[in-house]
Design an enzyme around this catalytic site. Structure first.
Site, PDB file in Angstrom:
ATOM      1  N   CYS A 167     -68.889  -6.630  -4.660  1.00  0.00           N
ATOM      2  CA  CYS A 167     -67.653  -6.032  -5.168  1.00  0.00           C
ATOM      3  C   CYS A 167     -66.587  -7.126  -5.213  1.00  0.00           C
ATOM      4  CB  CYS A 167     -67.214  -4.891  -4.256  1.00  0.00           C
ATOM      5  SG  CYS A 167     -65.602  -4.256  -4.692  1.00  0.00           S
ATOM      6  N   CYS A 269     -40.724  22.144  -3.239  1.00  0.00           N
ATOM      7  CA  CYS A 269     -40.960  23.264  -4.157  1.00  0.00           C
ATOM      8  C   CYS A 269     -41.676  22.743  -5.395  1.00  0.00           C
ATOM      9  CB  CYS A 269     -39.639  23.901  -4.545  1.00  0.00           C
ATOM     10  SG  CYS A 269     -39.847  25.382  -5.540  1.00  0.00           S
ATOM     11  N   CYS A 339     -21.176  21.743 -17.320  1.00  0.00           N
ATOM     12  CA  CYS A 339     -21.742  20.543 -16.673  1.00  0.00           C
ATOM     13  C   CYS A 339     -20.884  19.291 -16.847  1.00  0.00           C
ATOM     14  CB  CYS A 339     -23.132  20.257 -17.234  1.00  0.00           C
ATOM     15  SG  CYS A 339     -24.274  21.609 -17.019  1.00  0.00           S
ATOM     16  N   CYS A 369      11.439  -0.255  -8.090  1.00  0.00           N
ATOM     17  CA  CYS A 369      10.434  -0.667  -9.085  1.00  0.00           C
ATOM     18  C   CYS A 369       9.138   0.138  -8.988  1.00  0.00           C
ATOM     19  CB  CYS A 369      10.130  -2.149  -8.948  1.00  0.00           C
ATOM     20  SG  CYS A 369       9.241  -2.551  -7.429  1.00  0.00           S
ATOM     21  N   CYS A 379      10.314  -3.506  11.234  1.00  0.00           N
ATOM     22  CA  CYS A 379      11.363  -2.489  11.317  1.00  0.00           C
ATOM     23  C   CYS A 379      11.449  -1.676  10.036  1.00  0.00           C
ATOM     24  CB  CYS A 379      12.699  -3.133  11.630  1.00  0.00           C
ATOM     25  SG  CYS A 379      13.335  -4.080  10.241  1.00  0.00           S
ATOM     26  N   CYS A 395      14.662   7.037   5.348  1.00  0.00           N
ATOM     27  CA  CYS A 395      15.317   7.956   4.416  1.00  0.00           C
ATOM     28  C   CYS A 395      15.147   7.536   2.967  1.00  0.00           C
ATOM     29  CB  CYS A 395      16.800   8.086   4.749  1.00  0.00           C
ATOM     30  SG  CYS A 395      17.733   6.604   4.362  1.00  0.00           S
TER      31      CYS A 395
END
Lengths: 590, 217
Positions: A167, A269, A339, A369, A379, A395
């Site tokens: 073989c 399934c 879809c 901007c 700060c 603020c």
């Protein structure tokens, strides 16, 4: 809009337990129990506008369909089943094209399908291997075969044992070594064949198994594969697994080649769904083809719907119905949204949501901007890198107003600050808008995931009820029905948020959102009822309330689904983004 | 005996016994499934005179799945990654057949060196170099053979010190020096010119601005 109670009063008369069980069974009959022998779908009563006609087929049923095609080809070409099967597989089961090509040039089709050894052409083997590799191709058996003659079936797979054979694969030279060969007459020992075929099927998921000889394009026909795998070579268990996997692979190839069939994507399934009405791309902008293969459960222990009903179970993940969309790879039910848009939404969520959330919670925009700024220390006196605007992080007002009060801000109500915050919120509107829809969508998704817990809790409650009150098993089923309904409606609600995000502003959208709101309110009410504690004395009232509410929720869900589905058929929905298959939006406005 | 072990042992023995063949297979450690193959570069090619070593890993399902091979010796060839030695050859992937042996596969690799397939490249940059200027490609390939595979090298290559990164990248010293004079570090210039394939006729298509742009990236 009428109130919940008016609605349920109207319905209360005809609604009782008997009806409820009947309707459920009817539905199951309609949706799942088609006759398996029949490929063509026979209309079974009027379908709701949001439902598609489809049929679930078992692997055996699909194999019968394949057989029909194979017999057809056998009849026309006068070839045997093995050859017909290989011919069809090589042409992706396109019978028309096969017949046309075969009539044109049978020999080339037979060669391309790996049934017949091609006549030797002037050496055109791959340039990589020209120099030193010796050819293992033996004398050509079909030399000079005329195109009209019937291709001979492969050498009978009976194993032979020639004298002094080694073989070429395992180098085994024992005298009792048995060998096999395909039509190309490349002999190998039976053990190597078995290992090779097993490896091809199980490791590579390949159904077209070529001869082991180098450069040989002959493909092992079904009979050969079956003979090898049912012989005593190799591990019988492995072989049996490989053989069943081989059948599955061929069936999968057939299903994948047929636009009106789709394999059930649930793990383990093997069912197939046939849905000819959703097979074309253009049909998918008119409807959502949600289908179910009819089986339930995950993994090897899939059970049919009827078995679940018999057992009386049917709650929790073990009994989850195999619902999927025929038109796209999203698992589960994405009704009412079609879809294309559902996919757009999923993609957007994947790409944007985390980023958007992060931007929202960690950054602000420069009031001058509008550059997005992340404050990562220091700060509150911010100086925009880009426009050098100085402002207060707290603020958002200009820093100049803070005077000498460095590092602290107590000027929240200053006019400039308010204006700046307004501008800020306007620029955030589109982000906010997206997050509004996303959070609601994700919320329902999360609730649906938690429904497994709810199922378990409800099952417990149902047991308690049977103990603490005189209610029988059949009489407490209303709880199960209610939980299922809530789960179903949450799926609908989830996708209505994705849909609303893309719907263009207008009356249609307002109506859509009204329906959505009604359904949402009803679902939340019902959820609350289900969570409420059970007192033995109030069970009859609770039962009445839950039953009424379930019917109401069911109706609201029907209304949303039906109205949306009709809207698609009528072309009523307009989008605020470009959606394939629809007109471009007039202007991009939210 | 395990069929895989029997076959591999036999293959190694066959290769040892074959005195006429230039292909060698030897074991690296005790495992018969991790081997080192080697063959001389084919005559009449830039690889002539070099000795090329191949890392061979025999998978569990050998010979039904292809053997894993990559060049240990660095080779400048369109179908071999110049960084990792990975090889793009059909018989190592889907055209594998169980009748192929380690020896026949090594012979195929040897013949791959004779006939590069730049249209199906493993290393796109080398392939581009091959397509733009075959002469320049061959020079670089010869140089690589010289420094990595112990080959004799061309006349030009001999004059250069071994490890000349400009020649390794297949570039011309005059081109590199021109940009180095502008104040860019040499390594960066070599890298940028290699990426842009700044060779042969292709130079005409690349304005200096483009090179500067790439350098400033």
């Amino acid at each position: 809009m009428s109130s919940d109670y008016e609605f349920s009063d109207d319905d209360g008369d005809y609604y009782d337990d008997g009806d409820m069980m009947d309707t459920q069974e009817d539905e199951d009959d309609d949706e799942m129990m088609g006759s398996y022998d029949d490929f063509k779908i026979t209309p079974k009563g009027k379908h709701k506008s949001y439902e598609v006609e489809y049929e679930s087929l078992s692997q055996d049923a699909v194999e019968q369909l394949m057989s029909a095609d194979v017999e057809h080809i056998c009849g026309i070409f006068g070839v045997d089943r093995d050859a017909a099967l290989l011919l069809l597989r090589s042409m992706s089961w396109n019978k028309e094209r096969l017949i046309e090509k075969y009539m044109d040039n049978a020999t080339s089709v037979l060669c391309a399908a790996g049934i017949q050894v091609p006549e030797p052409t002037p050496e055109t083997s791959r340039p990589h291997s020209t120099t030193a590799r010796r050819s293992t191709r033996s004398t050509n058996k079909f030399l000079g075969l005329s195109s009209a003659s019937k291709p001979k079936s492969p050498t009978p797979p009976a194993a032979t044992s020639p004298k002094s054979f080694v073989c070429p694969i395992c180098f085994d030279d024992s005298p009792d070594l048995t060998t096999r060969a395909l039509v190309c007459e490349h002999q190998f020992c039976t053990g190597c064949w078995a290992t090779y075929i097993c490896s091809k099927i199980r490791d590579e998921g390949e159904h077209a198994i070529r001869c082991m000889a180098e450069g040989c394009h002959i493909i092992a026909p079904d009979t050969f594969v079956r003979t090898v795998l049912s012989s005593e070579d190799g591990d019988p268990e492995e072989n049996a697994l490989a053989l069943s996997r081989f059948h599955e692979l061929v069936v999968r190839h057939f299903v994948a080649s047929n636009a009106s069939l789709k394999y059930c994507p649930y793990p383990g399934c093997t069912n197939t769904v046939s849905c000819p009405s959703a097979s074309s791309k253009s049909s998918l902008i008119l409807m959502v083809p949600t289908v179910s293969c009819g089986a339930r459960g995950i993994g090897g222990q899939s059970v049919s719907a009827s078995q679940v009903l018999e057992k009386g179970g049917g709650l929790g993940i073990q009994a989850k119905e195999h619902k999927f969309c025929f038109g796209c790879p999203i698992d589960g039910d994405h009704r009412p949204l079609i879809c294309t848009v559902a996919r757009m939404w999923i993609k957007k969520c994947r790409d944007d949501s985390e980023t958007a959330n992060w931007i929202k919670s960690n950054t602000k925009e420069c009031t001058n901007c509008l550059s997005t700024i992340e404050k990562n220390g220091g700060c509150n006196h911010m100086t925009c890198k880009k426009c050098k605007h100085e402002f207060c992080w707290v603020c958002m007002g200009p820093w100049s107003e803070h005077g000498t009060q460095w590092y602290s801000c107590n000027r929240y109500d200053e006019k400039a600050g308010i204006d700046a915050r307004d501008a800020q919120s306007r620029s955030r509107a589109s982000l906010e808008r997206y997050l509004h829809y996303y959070n609601r969508w994700a919320n329902h998704e999360q609730s649906a995931k938690l429904s497994i817990d709810l199922y378990a809790k409800t099952e417990k409650k149902m047991e308690d009820m049977q103990v603490t009150s005189a209610l029988t098993w059949i009489e407490v089923q209303f709880m199960k029905k209610a939980v299922e309904e809530v789960d179903k409606c949450r799926m609908t609600l989830k996708w209505t948020y994705a849909m609303a995000y893309y719907l263009a502003k207008g009356n249609e959208k307002d109506l859509f959102e009204d329906n959505q709101r009604d359904l949402e309110k009803a679902v939340e009410d019902l959820s609350e009822l289900l969570e409420s504690p059970i007192e033995p004395e109030t069970i009859p009232q609770l039962r009445q309330k839950v039953t009424d509410k379930t019917v109401y929720v069911q109706n609201r869900n029907e209304i949303v689904l039906e109205d949306t589905a009709n809207g698609f058929l009528e072309g009523r929905w307009k989008w605020n983004a470009v959606v394939e298959g629809f007109d471009e939006p007039e202007r991009l406005e939210y | 005996m395990d069929a895989r072990l029997r076959r591999v042992t036999r293959e190694i023995a066959d290769c040892k016994n074959d005195k006429t063949s230039s292909i060698k297979i030897e074991t690296i450690d005790e495992s018969p499934f991790h081997l080192k193959g080697s063959f001389p570069g084919p005559e009449g090619t830039p690889y002539q005179g070099g000795n090329f070593e191949i890392d061979i890993v025999i998978p569990e399902s050998y010979p039904f799945q292809p053997v894993k091979m990559k060049f240990i010796t660095k080779v400048y060839h369109p179908n071999v990654s110049s960084a990792s030695g990975a090889i793009c050859l059909d018989i190592l992937k889907d055209a594998w057949s169980p009748v192929l042996t380690l020896k026949s596969t090594l012979i195929s690799l040897q013949s791959l060196l004779c006939s590069p397939e730049p249209n199906d490249p493993q290393d796109a940059e080398v392939a581009k170099h091959y397509m733009t200027s075959k002469a320049s490609f061959e020079e670089t390939a010869t140089y690589w053979t010289h420094i990595y595979a112990g080959g004799p090298g061309s006349k030009d290559a001999k004059q250069l010190n071994s490890g000349d990164d400009v020649a390794i990248a297949g570039l011309e010293h005059t081109h590199v020096d021109r940009f180095v004079e502008l104040g860019f570090p040499k390594a960066k210039v070599v890298d940028a010119l290699r990426r842009l394939n700044y060779r042969g006729n292709n130079i005409r298509n690349i304005p200096d601005d483009r090179v500067i742009e790439e350098l400033l990236k």
